[in-house]
Design an enzyme around this catalytic site. Sequence first.
Site: not given
Ligand SMILES: Cc1cc2nc3c(=O)[nH]c(=O)nc-3n(C[C@H](O)[C@H](O)[C@H](O)COP(=O)(O)O)c2cc1C
Lengths: 444, 432
Positions: B45, B139, B177
């Site tokens: 995270k 983000c 990213k």
């Molecule tokens: C609650 C939450 C918090 C997230 N926090 C971060 C983060 O701190 N850093 C980051 O690079 N991506 C963060 N993301 C994005 C995820 O890493 C990912 O890129 C995004 O959810 C898409 O993938 P998925 O469809 O498998 O969830 C977060 C996603 C969620 C749901």
Amino acid sequence: MTNSPLTPGVVAGRLSPQAIAANFHDHEAPLDRHEAHVAADRCYFCHDAPCMTACPTSIDIPLFIRQIATGTPEAAAKTIFAQNILGGMCARVCPTETLCEEACVRETAEGKPVEIGRLQRFATDTLMAKGVHPFARAKATGKKVAVVGAGPAGLSAAHRLAMKGHEVVVFDARPKAGGLNEFGLAAYKTTNGFAQAEVDWLLKIGGIRIETGKALGRDLSLADLQKHYDAVFLSIGLAGVNALRAPGEDKANVRPAVEFISELRQSGNLSSLPVGRDVVVIGGGMTAVDAAVQSKLLGAENVTIVYRRGQEKMAASGYEQEHATSAGVRIVTHAAPVAVHGNGAVTEIEFAYTEDTAQGLKQTGETFRLKADTVLKAIGQTLTGAPEGLALDGGKIAVDATGRTSIAGVWAGGDCATGGEDLTVTAVAEGRNAAEDIHASLMT
Amino acid sequence: MANLTSNFVGIKSPNPFWLASAPPTDKKYNVERAYEAGWGGVVWKTLGSEGPPVVNVSGPRYGAIWGADRRLLGLNNIELITDRPLEVNIQEIKEVKRKWRDRALIISLMVPCDEDSWKDILKRIEDTEADGVELNFGCPHGMAERGMGSAVGQVPEYIEMVTRWVKKHSRMPCIVKLTPNITDVRKPAEAAKRGGADAVSLINTINSITSVNLDAFSPEPMIDGKGTHGGYCGPAVKPIAMNMVAEIARNPETHGLPISGIGGITTWRDAAEFMALGAGNVQVCTAAMTYGFKVVQEMISGLSQYLDDKGMALTDLVGKATPNVTDWQFLNLNYTTKAQISQDDCIKCGRCYAACEDTSHQAIAMSADRTFTVKDDECVACNLCVNVCPVENCITMVEKPKGWLDPRTDRPVGDYANWTTHPNNPSARAAE
Ligand SMILES: Cc1cc2nc3c(=O)[nH]c(=O)nc-3n(C[C@H](O)[C@H](O)[C@H](O)COP(=O)(O)O)c2cc1C
Ligand SMILES: Cc1cc2nc3c(=O)[nH]c(=O)nc-3n(C[C@H](O)[C@H](O)[C@H](O)COP(=O)(O)OP(=O)(O)OC[C@H]3O[C@@H](n4cnc5c(N)ncnc54)[C@H](O)[C@@H]3O)c2cc1C
Ligand code: SF4
Ligand code: SF4
Ligand code: SF4
């Protein structure tokens, strides 16, 4: 408790009051909100939906299920009531397995239809619990219509006529309105006084007066009604019952199943309702199943349905037959009653085996006897009290597609008239359709 | 069982399934349990600078949309980067990496947009033995208002600059990213490559409002009567993410740049699709947040079965579909298919009919007994009926052989010919 299922004779209180209460509890629990949403999600919103075609009142099923799915069960209820004002009762008593749910494409696909009946109940219960009536009357037309018989056909016609702005008086021979909704349907399908509550809710439309204790042919004549009203709708059901035509039929405790059921429905305390230890029900329809199952639920030890033809010919659906056998009722087929034995009251009933031949059903000559302290006859109801001069067809009042009888200004529908199956929902459809035709003819 | 061992920019993991930087990778407790369940790697995270950690809302931080049976299709969040002290995170990362040497552990970073901040954080994590860093330029809420996250990711020059700083001050592999909240994802990817990135990962979450409370008239999740846009993820974003992955994979400027595919991956099949489009590995967040860490076991078994069935190695899969992603103008306009309904499978719901009759080409006939058949002389092969039919494979698209007379056009199926040479194309004629 002194009595049990084994107590000889016809006695009350074979089971504890708690057991009886549990047995007569809502036989299919209502869906809660979550269950309703899960069930609604399964509907495909079919084009020209087969379920809708299969519903005698043509309720827009895909639409009302979508309305449930989107969190507006009140709108869903209005969709239902627009086609079927007794949608609440129909949701409880329709043999959906031979109607809408049989036609559902998910029955075809997976053998598990969308639970249309239970969803319909969810929607209608939701709206009715709010005590609101979703329809208002049109401007008064100054026309008066007499409806004879306050069963589903009569109530449906009365509501539609009142909605169109006519004044309606409904006459019924019985002390309460509702017809077989009140006196016939199985108690566990319509619990907690639903039939009367539904009548009260229906009457909120206004413009309908119900006069109970008024029988056509005794207190009223068709000619009088025609004189004082602009139109007459007959919905008197089938008040008579067929006889066994077997010697000994007059012995005590040999009685029509509908009489037993009516007593049961009107009993305020089922623990005080007598029931036999060895009950034999003769017939193969819904009435036979209901009489047998409810005897069993009251604590009868042995309950047997005897039907003269093969099981596949029984009018009761496969689902209902299963319901009976799972309640512990035995079903004997290919046997016709030939004699009732007993000294004063019935003790045994004798049957001859039958077989299907090219010439029709024949008795084989071989006979058997069943122990019986009660025989319930459920071999069909007949039309009685139809006014003179009305053309009949196959023992029912002859009507055309819109319910017109052979006498101008007189319509008929429901069980007493030709057309359709003898079902609550069919009666509602016929009452509604006749009302539309009466309205059209009064307004031209 | 196929060998799923993965090597992504030199980072080894027993399988290509990593947990994306998000709540599942927030702390030692989670990450160890994820490893125990079988995840090949995690992106921790996102860490911020030294100092008091960020503060999250104490009301709901997620919103969602659902399909039938309340299947979660899309999730939206307004969570920030880690809200735990930097020191605690670094200590835990060390402990975890020491214990789980065969697993990948990447540290996600987001600090203010100045060289000192980046230099400092890279120094702080230097001795964690982590396998690499991921720069969170994605983000879309909260952090972006403070000039970080997608505020950087939306400006290719900043991406290039920060990536350069990172490569200058660290020897770790650097994954950038990307945010999908841009118009052309190729630009930030090109910038990352220019800055020296070893790989890009995408997508981060999409700006979104998932629902509006119709009593309080506020977006949801609602915090004391107000809401803000959140980041959207889960199965619903997969098509958007896959297109972006494919765009980068086939762009000559970035072709060959390793990609970590992210966005809606829920099953082995989703993962295989991303990899076929060019992703060297995949990252998962919402699927784990919906079903728990165990989902990876289906991904592992499914992907190995698929590779075994195909007789392919994992590396063969990567980019196998990329050459077949093309521009519309190169599609064969003479390729002809017709919809065909299997009467044995049809349940007679009529959805194909309603769709085609009301909204498309009136190419499905409905008989009185509800038999549905395709009219070849009207069917343009649009595929809508296939998509609305509730029975899988009940309607199929049947390819017509060369020379077959199409009753809709009265012309035989011809050889390959695309728009660039089509007589109706004015520029085609001009080019001649
Ligand atoms: C609650 C939450 C918090 C997230 N926090 C971060 C983060 O701190 N850093 C980051 O690079 N991506 C963060 N993301 C994005 C995820 O890493 C990912 O890129 C995004 O959810 C898409 O993938 P998925 O469809 O498998 O969830 C977060 C996603 C969620 C749901
Ligand atoms: C035991 C039993 C169980 C059943 N179970 C089901 C079920 O589960 N589901 C289902 O769909 N259907 C069921 N049915 C059938 C259903 O009840 C009937 O089809 C339906 O009630 C017919 O409605 P109707 O209005 O035509 O007649 P009825 O409901 O019979 O109403 C007729 C009314 O007319 C009145 N009347 C009769 N003669 C006169 C007269 N001369 N003057 C004034 N009033 C008169 C009667 O008192 C009665 O109120 C069942 C029937 C029986 C007998
Ligand atoms: S047939 Fe079944 S799936 Fe189709 S609309 Fe009716 S209830 Fe829904
Ligand atoms: S998921 Fe856990 S932390 Fe979140 S609201 Fe529910 S109980 Fe609370
Ligand atoms: S949508 Fe599919 S199942 Fe429904 S009628 Fe068309 S072909 Fe049959």
